[in-house]
Structure formats: C-alpha cells, structure tokens
Design a protein around this motif. Structure first.
Motif, PDB file in Angstrom:
ATOM      1  N   GLU A 157     -68.523 -51.617  -2.638  1.00 53.73           N
ATOM      2  CA  GLU A 157     -67.352 -51.725  -3.489  1.00 53.73           C
ATOM      3  C   GLU A 157     -66.212 -52.403  -2.739  1.00 53.73           C
ATOM      4  O   GLU A 157     -66.044 -52.225  -1.546  1.00 53.73           O
ATOM      5  CB  GLU A 157     -66.907 -50.333  -3.953  1.00 53.73           C
ATOM      6  CG  GLU A 157     -67.924 -49.622  -4.828  1.00 53.73           C
ATOM      7  CD  GLU A 157     -67.391 -48.284  -5.315  1.00 53.73           C
ATOM      8  OE1 GLU A 157     -66.210 -47.995  -5.017  1.00 53.73           O
ATOM      9  OE2 GLU A 157     -68.134 -47.549  -5.972  1.00 53.73           O
ATOM     10  N   ASP A 158     -65.468 -53.207  -3.449  1.00 60.78           N
ATOM     11  CA  ASP A 158     -64.301 -53.869  -2.866  1.00 60.78           C
ATOM     12  C   ASP A 158     -63.124 -52.901  -2.884  1.00 60.78           C
ATOM     13  O   ASP A 158     -62.437 -52.752  -3.890  1.00 60.78           O
ATOM     14  CB  ASP A 158     -63.960 -55.148  -3.643  1.00 60.78           C
ATOM     15  CG  ASP A 158     -65.019 -56.214  -3.461  1.00 60.78           C
ATOM     16  OD1 ASP A 158     -65.673 -56.200  -2.412  1.00 60.78           O
ATOM     17  OD2 ASP A 158     -65.197 -57.037  -4.378  1.00 60.78           O
ATOM     18  N   VAL A 159     -62.928 -52.218  -1.753  1.00 57.62           N
ATOM     19  CA  VAL A 159     -61.832 -51.259  -1.634  1.00 57.62           C
ATOM     20  C   VAL A 159     -60.623 -51.989  -1.056  1.00 57.62           C
ATOM     21  O   VAL A 159     -60.703 -52.571   0.025  1.00 57.62           O
ATOM     22  CB  VAL A 159     -62.217 -50.080  -0.726  1.00 57.62           C
ATOM     23  CG1 VAL A 159     -61.062 -49.095  -0.614  1.00 57.62           C
ATOM     24  CG2 VAL A 159     -63.461 -49.393  -1.254  1.00 57.62           C
ATOM     25  N   PRO A 160     -59.495 -52.012  -1.735  1.00 50.05           N
ATOM     26  CA  PRO A 160     -58.322 -52.733  -1.229  1.00 50.05           C
ATOM     27  C   PRO A 160     -57.767 -52.088   0.032  1.00 50.05           C
ATOM     28  O   PRO A 160     -57.837 -50.873   0.222  1.00 50.05           O
ATOM     29  CB  PRO A 160     -57.321 -52.631  -2.388  1.00 50.05           C
ATOM     30  CG  PRO A 160     -57.746 -51.418  -3.161  1.00 50.05           C
ATOM     31  CD  PRO A 160     -59.242 -51.367  -3.035  1.00 50.05           C
ATOM     32  N   ILE A 161     -57.232 -52.932   0.925  1.00 48.86           N
ATOM     33  CA  ILE A 161     -56.639 -52.431   2.156  1.00 48.86           C
ATOM     34  C   ILE A 161     -55.373 -51.633   1.850  1.00 48.86           C
ATOM     35  O   ILE A 161     -55.075 -50.633   2.481  1.00 48.86           O
ATOM     36  CB  ILE A 161     -56.317 -53.611   3.096  1.00 48.86           C
ATOM     37  CG1 ILE A 161     -57.606 -54.359   3.465  1.00 48.86           C
ATOM     38  CG2 ILE A 161     -55.618 -53.125   4.368  1.00 48.86           C
ATOM     39  CD1 ILE A 161     -57.369 -55.589   4.307  1.00 48.86           C
ATOM     40  N   PHE A 162     -54.597 -52.085   0.880  1.00 47.84           N
ATOM     41  CA  PHE A 162     -53.395 -51.375   0.474  1.00 47.84           C
ATOM     42  C   PHE A 162     -53.186 -51.619  -1.012  1.00 47.84           C
ATOM     43  O   PHE A 162     -53.841 -52.467  -1.624  1.00 47.84           O
ATOM     44  CB  PHE A 162     -52.161 -51.845   1.274  1.00 47.84           C
ATOM     45  CG  PHE A 162     -51.839 -53.296   1.084  1.00 47.84           C
ATOM     46  CD1 PHE A 162     -50.995 -53.708   0.067  1.00 47.84           C
ATOM     47  CD2 PHE A 162     -52.391 -54.260   1.907  1.00 47.84           C
ATOM     48  CE1 PHE A 162     -50.705 -55.047  -0.122  1.00 47.84           C
ATOM     49  CE2 PHE A 162     -52.109 -55.606   1.724  1.00 47.84           C
ATOM     50  CZ  PHE A 162     -51.256 -55.991   0.705  1.00 47.84           C
ATOM     51  N   SER A 163     -52.317 -50.868  -1.594  1.00 49.08           N
ATOM     52  CA  SER A 163     -52.009 -51.027  -3.014  1.00 49.08           C
ATOM     53  C   SER A 163     -50.502 -51.111  -3.195  1.00 49.08           C
ATOM     54  O   SER A 163     -49.734 -50.612  -2.370  1.00 49.08           O
ATOM     55  CB  SER A 163     -52.559 -49.846  -3.832  1.00 49.08           C
ATOM     56  OG  SER A 163     -51.994 -48.628  -3.390  1.00 49.08           O
ATOM     57  N   LEU A 164     -50.096 -51.765  -4.252  1.00 45.22           N
ATOM     58  CA  LEU A 164     -48.678 -51.929  -4.562  1.00 45.22           C
ATOM     59  C   LEU A 164     -48.311 -51.033  -5.738  1.00 45.22           C
ATOM     60  O   LEU A 164     -48.989 -51.033  -6.769  1.00 45.22           O
ATOM     61  CB  LEU A 164     -48.368 -53.393  -4.900  1.00 45.22           C
ATOM     62  CG  LEU A 164     -48.599 -54.417  -3.776  1.00 45.22           C
ATOM     63  CD1 LEU A 164     -48.319 -55.824  -4.286  1.00 45.22           C
ATOM     64  CD2 LEU A 164     -47.719 -54.108  -2.578  1.00 45.22           C
ATOM     65  N   ASP A 165     -47.275 -50.263  -5.572  1.00 46.55           N
ATOM     66  CA  ASP A 165     -46.773 -49.397  -6.630  1.00 46.55           C
ATOM     67  C   ASP A 165     -45.287 -49.654  -6.825  1.00 46.55           C
ATOM     68  O   ASP A 165     -44.572 -50.004  -5.879  1.00 46.55           O
ATOM     69  CB  ASP A 165     -46.986 -47.908  -6.283  1.00 46.55           C
ATOM     70  CG  ASP A 165     -48.461 -47.539  -6.233  1.00 46.55           C
ATOM     71  OD1 ASP A 165     -49.221 -48.053  -7.073  1.00 46.55           O
ATOM     72  OD2 ASP A 165     -48.836 -46.759  -5.338  1.00 46.55           O
TER      73      ASP A 165
END
Length: 272
Positions: free
Chosen positions: A60-68
């Motif tokens: 699965e492509d797990v993002p390094i970080f996320s934007l909120d």
C-alpha cells in the motif's frame, strides 16, 4: 483371469488412486498457501506448467505525512518558517515573528524584527534542536537573534554584511537545561565557514547582541554554502567530521575539536 492379471489390474487401480490423492493434496496445499499469502498482503499465482507458486507483493502507498487544515488565520504573508522540538516559528510580512507551541497552538507569542518592513521580503530562518534559539539572516546581510520569551529580535552587530545560508548545530548541547547553543558552525553565501555560540546573555534589555563570530574556513571555490553538518566520532568524542555542501561540490573536513570541555564565553575558535 489369472492371478497375474488380477495383480496388474490391482496395481493400475492403486496408482490411479494414489495419483488422485496426490493431486488433491497438492491442490489443497496450493489453496492453503494462497490463502496464507493473501492474508499477508501477497498475491499468489499457481503455475499449471511447473507447479511452482509465483508471488508478487502488493504494498500500500502509505503517505510520509498528511496535510490537515487548522483553525489559524495567519495575519500576513509568510516569508519563512522553521520547525523544531514541537515549536513552529513563522516569519511574516510586517517584520514579525510568530512562535507557536504545536502542543498549545492557542498560545502564540509575537516578536518584532527591528528592520524596515518594506525591506524584509525574504530571509533564511534557522531554529535550533531545542526550539529556543532562532537565527535569522537576510540577503542584504542583516542577521538577527531571538531567544524564547523575548519581545523583539536583536541585531547581531558582528554578523554585519553576512548572509547566513546554512547552520550546523552542536549535537552535544541539545539540552533544555542550558541557555547556550554551544559551538555552532554557519555557512555563508560567499563560501565561508564561521564559528559562533548563541546565548541570550545577562542584559535582556540590550537592543543589540555582541555575540562573537570567527571565520574558521574558506572554501577553495567561492560559492554559496547550501548545507553544513558536524558529527563527533562515536569512539573519539574530540574527533569531528564536518560536511559542507554547495551547489556543485561536497567537502569533508576531519579534525580534533574539544566541544565538551569548552567553557561558555571562551573566545578561542574550536575549529581553526
């Protein structure tokens, strides 16, 4: 029918039965193995030719970080920012510094930069690993220092006409119990390496800071320093490695530098 014919027919039936059982066991094993691989995130494919099981991993492509989104309206355009130790520092137009503790986002401290707001359009901001010391430098050669709790940044009088482009913090001084950064190295736009030590000093009302700075190296090719780092050898704490990066080259310097026994306020250069 003779006994020999009976035996041959019995052997033929036994072989057919044995082949059917082996095929059933092989099919059952393959199904079980496919189930195990599927459960572990792998896709198993059974070959009809050679009986081997070919597997291809599906990750699965797990993002390094996320934007909120956050409920915070920046009062002006952001010029630069730095983050360290859960501390976010924003340099915004109007010559202002906003210091935000990410664990207490409602608690925002504001400080002034003693510079004409129309002049401050771009700058380099460097925040030490503890999040307490902020170093700011402009392309015009103005440098400023901020320590947590101050209401205004202080000009660094001895850093005049020096655009700081990279900073190597002292890993041995990453302690909130100390008010000093210890010895740090800074790189400049013209390929020079300076040594300094940032500390708030005793006179909190002073409008300027006279923190000393010494030139300890000059690159053979005069170009902008884009990155600098220093590390002590694990087995030899007095032996250090300094890496310096520019747009076209990477430099390595190895030598003795006793950072642990250096006393605060010592004006002699460690890395000369």
């Amino acid at each position: 029918m003779s006994l020999l014919d009976d035996y041959a027919e019995y052997e033929s039936a036994a072989r057919r039965h044995s082949g059917d059982m082996a095929g059933a066991v092989s099919s059952s094993y393959a199904s079980t193995r496919q189930g195990e691989l599927a459960a572990s995130g792998a896709n198993a494919l059974t070959s009809d030719v050679d009986g081997y099981i070919a597997t291809t991993l599906e990750t699965e492509d797990v993002p390094i970080f996320s934007l909120d989104t956050v409920q915070f309206q920046v009062p002006n355009k952001i010029i630069s920012l730095a983050v360290s130790n859960d501390i976010l520092v924003l340099i915004i137009e109007g010559a202002k510094v906003l210091r935000i503790k990410l664990q207490e986002a409602h608690n925002i401290l504001e400080a002034d930069i003693p510079l004409n707001p129309t002049v401050l359009r771009t700058c380099n901001a460097f925040l030490d690993p503890t999040g307490r010391h902020l170093l700011l430098s402009t392309p015009q050669g103005d440098s400023f220092y901020y320590y947590e709790g101050w209401e205004q940044m202080k000009p660094l009088s001895k850093f005049k006409n020096m655009e700081i482009t990279a900073v190597a913090w002292n890993g041995m001084s990453w302690s909130t119990a100390k008010s000093s950064t210890g010895t740090v190295l800074v790189g400049t736009h013209d390929g020079k390496i300076y040594e300094t030590e940032l500390q708030p000093g005793n006179d909190t009302k002073a409008k300027r800071s006279d923190i000393p700075v010494r030139c300890v190296a000059e690159l053979p090719v005069r170009e902008r320093v884009t990155g600098i780092a220093m590390e002590a050898f694990p087995a030899r704490k007095k032996q250090h490695l300094v890496l310096i990066a520019t747009g076209t080259r990477l430099y390595q310097i190895i030598g003795a530098a006793d950072l642990e026994s250096r006393s605060s306020g010592d004006k002699s250069a460690v890395f000369e």
